[in-house]
Enzyme design. Structure first.
Site, PDB file in Angstrom:
ATOM      1  N   ALA A 130       0.822  -1.215   0.000  1.00  0.00           N
ATOM      2  CA  ALA A 130       0.000   0.000   0.000  1.00  0.00           C
ATOM      3  C   ALA A 130       0.856   1.264   0.000  1.00  0.00           C
ATOM      4  O   ALA A 130       0.331   2.369  -0.085  1.00  0.00           O
ATOM      5  CB  ALA A 130      -0.921   0.004   1.220  1.00  0.00           C
TER       6      ALA A 130
ATOM      7  N   GLY B 117       5.233   0.301  -3.581  1.00  0.00           N
ATOM      8  CA  GLY B 117       4.255  -0.736  -3.900  1.00  0.00           C
ATOM      9  C   GLY B 117       3.272  -0.291  -4.977  1.00  0.00           C
ATOM     10  O   GLY B 117       2.975  -1.030  -5.919  1.00  0.00           O
TER      11      GLY B 117
ATOM     12  N   ASN C 121      13.075  -1.442  11.244  1.00  0.00           N
ATOM     13  CA  ASN C 121      12.987  -2.348  10.105  1.00  0.00           C
ATOM     14  C   ASN C 121      13.588  -3.726  10.352  1.00  0.00           C
ATOM     15  O   ASN C 121      13.041  -4.713   9.880  1.00  0.00           O
ATOM     16  CB  ASN C 121      13.556  -1.668   8.858  1.00  0.00           C
ATOM     17  CG  ASN C 121      12.575  -0.608   8.339  1.00  0.00           C
ATOM     18  OD1 ASN C 121      11.367  -0.740   8.504  1.00  0.00           O
ATOM     19  ND2 ASN C 121      13.081   0.442   7.740  1.00  0.00           N
TER      20      ASN C 121
ATOM     21  N   ASP D  21      20.906   1.990  -7.675  1.00  0.00           N
ATOM     22  CA  ASP D  21      22.171   2.732  -7.679  1.00  0.00           C
ATOM     23  C   ASP D  21      22.917   2.485  -8.998  1.00  0.00           C
ATOM     24  O   ASP D  21      23.499   3.399  -9.581  1.00  0.00           O
ATOM     25  CB  ASP D  21      23.035   2.288  -6.491  1.00  0.00           C
ATOM     26  CG  ASP D  21      22.245   2.317  -5.199  1.00  0.00           C
ATOM     27  OD1 ASP D  21      21.998   3.416  -4.695  1.00  0.00           O
ATOM     28  OD2 ASP D  21      21.828   1.239  -4.719  1.00  0.00           O
TER      29      ASP D  21
ATOM     30  N   ARG E 204      21.245   4.446 -11.591  1.00  0.00           N
ATOM     31  CA  ARG E 204      21.581   5.870 -11.407  1.00  0.00           C
ATOM     32  C   ARG E 204      22.960   6.164 -11.990  1.00  0.00           C
ATOM     33  O   ARG E 204      23.175   7.214 -12.608  1.00  0.00           O
ATOM     34  CB  ARG E 204      21.569   6.218  -9.919  1.00  0.00           C
ATOM     35  CG  ARG E 204      20.172   6.326  -9.319  1.00  0.00           C
ATOM     36  CD  ARG E 204      20.241   6.362  -7.790  1.00  0.00           C
ATOM     37  NE  ARG E 204      18.946   6.678  -7.206  1.00  0.00           N
ATOM     38  CZ  ARG E 204      18.634   6.445  -5.930  1.00  0.00           C
ATOM     39  NH1 ARG E 204      19.528   5.891  -5.101  1.00  0.00           N
ATOM     40  NH2 ARG E 204      17.438   6.761  -5.463  1.00  0.00           N
TER      41      ARG E 204
ATOM     42  N   HIS F 259      23.961  -0.339   0.088  1.00  0.00           N
ATOM     43  CA  HIS F 259      23.015   0.626  -0.492  1.00  0.00           C
ATOM     44  C   HIS F 259      22.896   1.780   0.499  1.00  0.00           C
ATOM     45  O   HIS F 259      21.926   1.903   1.245  1.00  0.00           O
ATOM     46  CB  HIS F 259      21.647  -0.031  -0.732  1.00  0.00           C
ATOM     47  CG  HIS F 259      20.607   0.976  -1.138  1.00  0.00           C
ATOM     48  ND1 HIS F 259      20.649   1.655  -2.317  1.00  0.00           N
ATOM     49  CD2 HIS F 259      19.524   1.453  -0.482  1.00  0.00           C
ATOM     50  CE1 HIS F 259      19.627   2.491  -2.391  1.00  0.00           C
ATOM     51  NE2 HIS F 259      18.932   2.392  -1.284  1.00  0.00           N
TER      52      HIS F 259
HETATM   53  N1  LIG Z   1      16.916  -0.275  -1.950  1.00  0.00           N
HETATM   54  C1  LIG Z   1      16.518   0.801  -2.591  1.00  0.00           C
HETATM   55  O1  LIG Z   1      17.082   1.128  -3.653  1.00  0.00           O
HETATM   56  C2  LIG Z   1      15.408   1.654  -2.069  1.00  0.00           C
HETATM   57  C3  LIG Z   1      14.798   1.383  -0.882  1.00  0.00           C
HETATM   58  N2  LIG Z   1      13.773   2.153  -0.399  1.00  0.00           N
HETATM   59  C4  LIG Z   1      13.124   1.746   0.843  1.00  0.00           C
HETATM   60  O2  LIG Z   1      11.931   1.025   0.533  1.00  0.00           O
HETATM   61  C5  LIG Z   1      11.036   1.070   1.643  1.00  0.00           C
HETATM   62  C6  LIG Z   1       9.636   1.447   1.200  1.00  0.00           C
HETATM   63  O3  LIG Z   1       9.602   2.769   0.711  1.00  0.00           O
HETATM   64  P1  LIG Z   1       8.210   3.491   0.367  1.00  0.00           P
HETATM   65  O4  LIG Z   1       7.365   2.600  -0.444  1.00  0.00           O
HETATM   66  O5  LIG Z   1       8.584   4.817  -0.135  1.00  0.00           O
HETATM   67  O6  LIG Z   1       7.613   3.642   1.815  1.00  0.00           O
HETATM   68  P2  LIG Z   1       6.067   3.815   2.225  1.00  0.00           P
HETATM   69  O7  LIG Z   1       6.056   4.266   3.643  1.00  0.00           O
HETATM   70  O8  LIG Z   1       5.337   4.599   1.209  1.00  0.00           O
HETATM   71  O9  LIG Z   1       5.539   2.315   2.154  1.00  0.00           O
HETATM   72  C7  LIG Z   1       5.963   1.337   3.034  1.00  0.00           C
HETATM   73  C8  LIG Z   1       4.781   0.443   3.307  1.00  0.00           C
HETATM   74  O10 LIG Z   1       5.227  -0.607   4.163  1.00  0.00           O
HETATM   75  C9  LIG Z   1       4.173  -0.866   5.055  1.00  0.00           C
HETATM   76  N3  LIG Z   1       4.682  -1.616   6.202  1.00  0.00           N
HETATM   77  C10 LIG Z   1       5.215  -1.165   7.356  1.00  0.00           C
HETATM   78  N4  LIG Z   1       5.505  -2.195   8.159  1.00  0.00           N
HETATM   79  C11 LIG Z   1       5.165  -3.314   7.505  1.00  0.00           C
HETATM   80  C12 LIG Z   1       5.205  -4.683   7.834  1.00  0.00           C
HETATM   81  N5  LIG Z   1       5.665  -5.098   9.008  1.00  0.00           N
HETATM   82  N6  LIG Z   1       4.768  -5.577   6.910  1.00  0.00           N
HETATM   83  C13 LIG Z   1       4.274  -5.162   5.723  1.00  0.00           C
HETATM   84  N7  LIG Z   1       4.191  -3.878   5.381  1.00  0.00           N
HETATM   85  C14 LIG Z   1       4.638  -2.971   6.248  1.00  0.00           C
HETATM   86  C15 LIG Z   1       3.620   0.512   5.417  1.00  0.00           C
HETATM   87  O11 LIG Z   1       2.316   0.414   5.971  1.00  0.00           O
HETATM   88  C16 LIG Z   1       3.621   1.164   4.032  1.00  0.00           C
HETATM   89  O12 LIG Z   1       2.411   0.927   3.348  1.00  0.00           O
HETATM   90  C17 LIG Z   1      11.670   2.056   2.618  1.00  0.00           C
HETATM   91  O13 LIG Z   1      12.380   1.320   3.584  1.00  0.00           O
HETATM   92  C18 LIG Z   1      12.617   2.837   1.745  1.00  0.00           C
HETATM   93  O14 LIG Z   1      13.651   3.432   2.487  1.00  0.00           O
HETATM   94  C19 LIG Z   1      13.322   3.216  -1.121  1.00  0.00           C
HETATM   95  C20 LIG Z   1      13.895   3.537  -2.324  1.00  0.00           C
HETATM   96  C21 LIG Z   1      14.999   2.795  -2.869  1.00  0.00           C
HETATM   97  O1  LIG Z   2      17.353   7.255   0.093  1.00  0.00           O
HETATM   98  C1  LIG Z   2      16.406   6.620   0.587  1.00  0.00           C
HETATM   99  O2  LIG Z   2      16.143   6.559   1.793  1.00  0.00           O
HETATM  100  C2  LIG Z   2      15.596   5.798  -0.363  1.00  0.00           C
HETATM  101  C3  LIG Z   2      16.573   5.001  -1.076  1.00  0.00           C
HETATM  102  O3  LIG Z   2      17.078   4.026  -0.577  1.00  0.00           O
HETATM  103  C4  LIG Z   2      17.066   5.518  -2.340  1.00  0.00           C
HETATM  104  O4  LIG Z   2      16.439   6.365  -2.954  1.00  0.00           O
HETATM  105  O5  LIG Z   2      18.133   5.048  -2.749  1.00  0.00           O
END
Ligand SMILES: NC(=O)C1=CN([C@@H]2O[C@H](COP(=O)(O)OP(=O)(O)OC[C@H]3O[C@@H](n4cnc5c(N)ncnc54)[C@H](O)[C@@H]3O)[C@@H](O)[C@H]2O)C=CC1
Ligand SMILES: O=C([O-])CC(=O)C(=O)O
Length: 332
Positions: free
Chosen positions: A14, A18, A106, A160, A163, A188
Site C-alpha cells: 500500500a 508498492g 525495520n 544505484d 543511477r 546501499h
Molecule cells: N533499496 C533501494 O534502492 C530503495 C529502498 N527504499 C526503501 O523502501 C522502503 C519502502 O519505501 P516506500 O514505499 O517509499 O515507503 P512507504 O512508507 O510509502 O511504504 C511502506 C509500506 O510498508 C508498510 N509496512 C510497514 N511495516 C510493515 C510490515 N511489518 N509488513 C508489511 N508492510 C509494512 C507501510 O504500511 C507502508 O504501506 C523504505 O524502507 C525505503 O527506504 C526506497 C527507495 C529505494
Molecule cells: O534514500 C532513501 O532513503 C531511499 C533510497 O534508498 C534511495 O532512494 O536510494
C-alpha cells in the site's frame, strides 16, 4: 501452451513503491510479457483500507496477465506458495536521516517475516529486499530463515547501478542503453562505491571505456561518485518523499535479470551474500557485479582492482559490519 502463473509477493504494497511496482508486475515488466502472475500483497492493519484500494485498481486495470490478487494483512496468507518475494514493507527515511537511522524499526520486521517465508513460501523462492537498510535487512532475513538457501536472498542495489548508468549517459550525451558494466560495490547507502573502471559505451567505432570517453578523472573519482551516493537524498529533498518509480522499475530489472538472465557481455549489480570474493568479508550482504543465467547469479571474477577502489570497497564493507552489529543489538 500457456505458462503456469508465478506467485509474486510484494510487502508494503500500500506504500509508494508498492503502488508503482504492482502494475509493473501485472503488466509483465518483471517476468516477461508471456508470464501470468498472481500478486500477493501484504501490508499492516492501519494500511488495510488503502491496500484494498490498490486491489480494486488492479482489478479495474484488467491486466491480461494478472490471474489473481491476494491482498492481506496476514503474513502467513501473504507468504503462502510465493515464488518471488519483493520485500518493500517498512519505514522509509525522511529528510535529514541516514538509512541506518531506520534500522531498529525495520530489522525487527525482517526477523519476523523471515520465518513466515521460510515456512510458507514455495521451495526455491527468490527474495529481493528493497526496504532500508536493504543489505542489513536482507542479512537478518537470511540469518532468521536458515533453511532458505543463501543464494536466494538478495537486496536491491540495481537502483544505484541504474543511477550510475544515467549519470554517465547524461554526461556523454549518449543513450543510457549504450552504457554498461558500471559496478556498485557494497552497501546501499552513502558509503557505496560506484565504480566505472570497467564500464563501456557502445559507439559507432565499437565499445569504448567510459574513462577514455569522459576524459575527466577528477569528476569520475569525485562528483560522479558523490552524485550517485547522494541521489536518494536528493530525491527526498526534491519530492519530500523517497524514490518510488525508479525503485520499482529497478526492482523489476533485478528480478527479470535474475530469472531470465543477463545479456551476453553485460553484468549488473546485486546485493548478495559474500563468499569472500574480492577480499570482501564473508557473511555480509554486499553489492557485487554479477551475471545471471538459468535463474542463478554468479559474481564476476578477476576484475583488476586499483588502490582507490580497494579503499572504497573496504570502507563500505566496514560500514556493513558495523550495521550488522547494530542490527543484532537492536534485536537483543
Ligand atoms: N533499496 C533501494 O534502492 C530503495 C529502498 N527504499 C526503501 O523502501 C522502503 C519502502 O519505501 P516506500 O514505499 O517509499 O515507503 P512507504 O512508507 O510509502 O511504504 C511502506 C509500506 O510498508 C508498510 N509496512 C510497514 N511495516 C510493515 C510490515 N511489518 N509488513 C508489511 N508492510 C509494512 C507501510 O504500511 C507502508 O504501506 C523504505 O524502507 C525505503 O527506504 C526506497 C527507495 C529505494
Ligand atoms: O534514500 C532513501 O532513503 C531511499 C533510497 O534508498 C534511495 O532512494 O536510494
Amino acid at each position: 501452451m500457456a505458462k503456469d502463473p508465478v506467485r509474486v509477493l510484494v510487502t508494503g504494497a500500500a506504500g509508494q513503491i508498492g503502488y508503482a511496482l504492482v502494475p509493473m508486475i501485472a503488466r509483465g515488466i518483471m517476468l516477461g510479457p508471456d508470464q501470468p502472475v498472481i500478486l500477493h500483497m501484504l501490508d499492516i492493519p492501519p494500511a488495510a483500507e488503502a491496500l484494498n484500494g490498490v486491489r480494486m485498481e488492479l482489478i479495474d486495470a484488467a491486466f491480461p496477465l494478472l490471474k489473481g490478487v491476494v491482498a492481506t494483512t496476514d503474513v502467513v496468507e501473504a507468504c503462502t506458495g510465493v515464488n518471488i518475494a519483493v520485500m518493500v514493507g517498512g519505514f522509509p527515511r525522511k529528510e535529514g536521516m541516514e538509512r541506518k537511522d531506520v534500522m531498529s524499526k525495520n530489522v525487527s520486521i525482517y526477523k519476523s517475516q523471515a520465518s513466515a517465508l521460510e515456512n510458507y513460501a514455495a521451495a526455491n523462492c527468490k527474495v529481493l529486499v528493497v526496504a532500508n537498510p536493504a543489505n542489513t535487512n536482507a542479512l537478518i532475513l537470511k540469518e532468521f530463515a536458515p533453511s532458505i538457501p543463501e543464494k536466494n536472498i538478495t537486496c536491491l542495489t540495481r537502483l544505484d547501478h541504474n543511477r550510475a548508468l544515467g549519470q554517465i549517459s547524461e554526461r556523454l550525451n549518449v543513450q543510457v542503453s549504450d552504457v554498461k558494466n558500471v559496478i556498485i560495490w557494497g552497501n546501499h547507502s552513502s558509503s557505496q562505491y560506484p565504480d566505472v573502471n570497467h564500464a563501456t559505451v557502445k559507439t559507432p567505432a565499437g565499445e569504448k571505456p567510459v574513462r577514455e570517453l569522459v576524459k575527466d578523472d577528477a569528476w569520475l573519482n569525485g562528483g560522479f561518485i558523490t552524485t550517485v551516493q547522494q541521489r536518494g537524498a536528493a530525491i527526498i529533498k526534491a519530492r519530500k518523499l523517497s524514490s518510488a518509480l525508479s525503485a520499482a522499475s529497478s526492482a523489476c530489472d533485478h528480478i527479470r535479470d535474475w530469472v531470465l538472465g543477463t545479456p551476453e557481455g553485460t553484468w549488473v549489480s546485486m546485493g548478495v551474500y559474500s563468499d569472500g570474493s574480492y577480499n570482501v568479508p564473508a557473511g555480509l550482504i554486499y553489492s557485487f557485479p554479477v551475471t545471471c543465467s538459468g535463474g542463478e547469479w554468479k559474481i564476476v571474477q578477476g576484475l583488476p582492482i586499483d588502490e582507490l577502489s580497494r579503499k572504497k570497497m573496504d570502507l563500505t564493507a566496514e560500514e556493513l559490519s558495523e550495521e550488522k552489529a547494530l542490527a543484532y543489538s537492536c534485536l537483543s
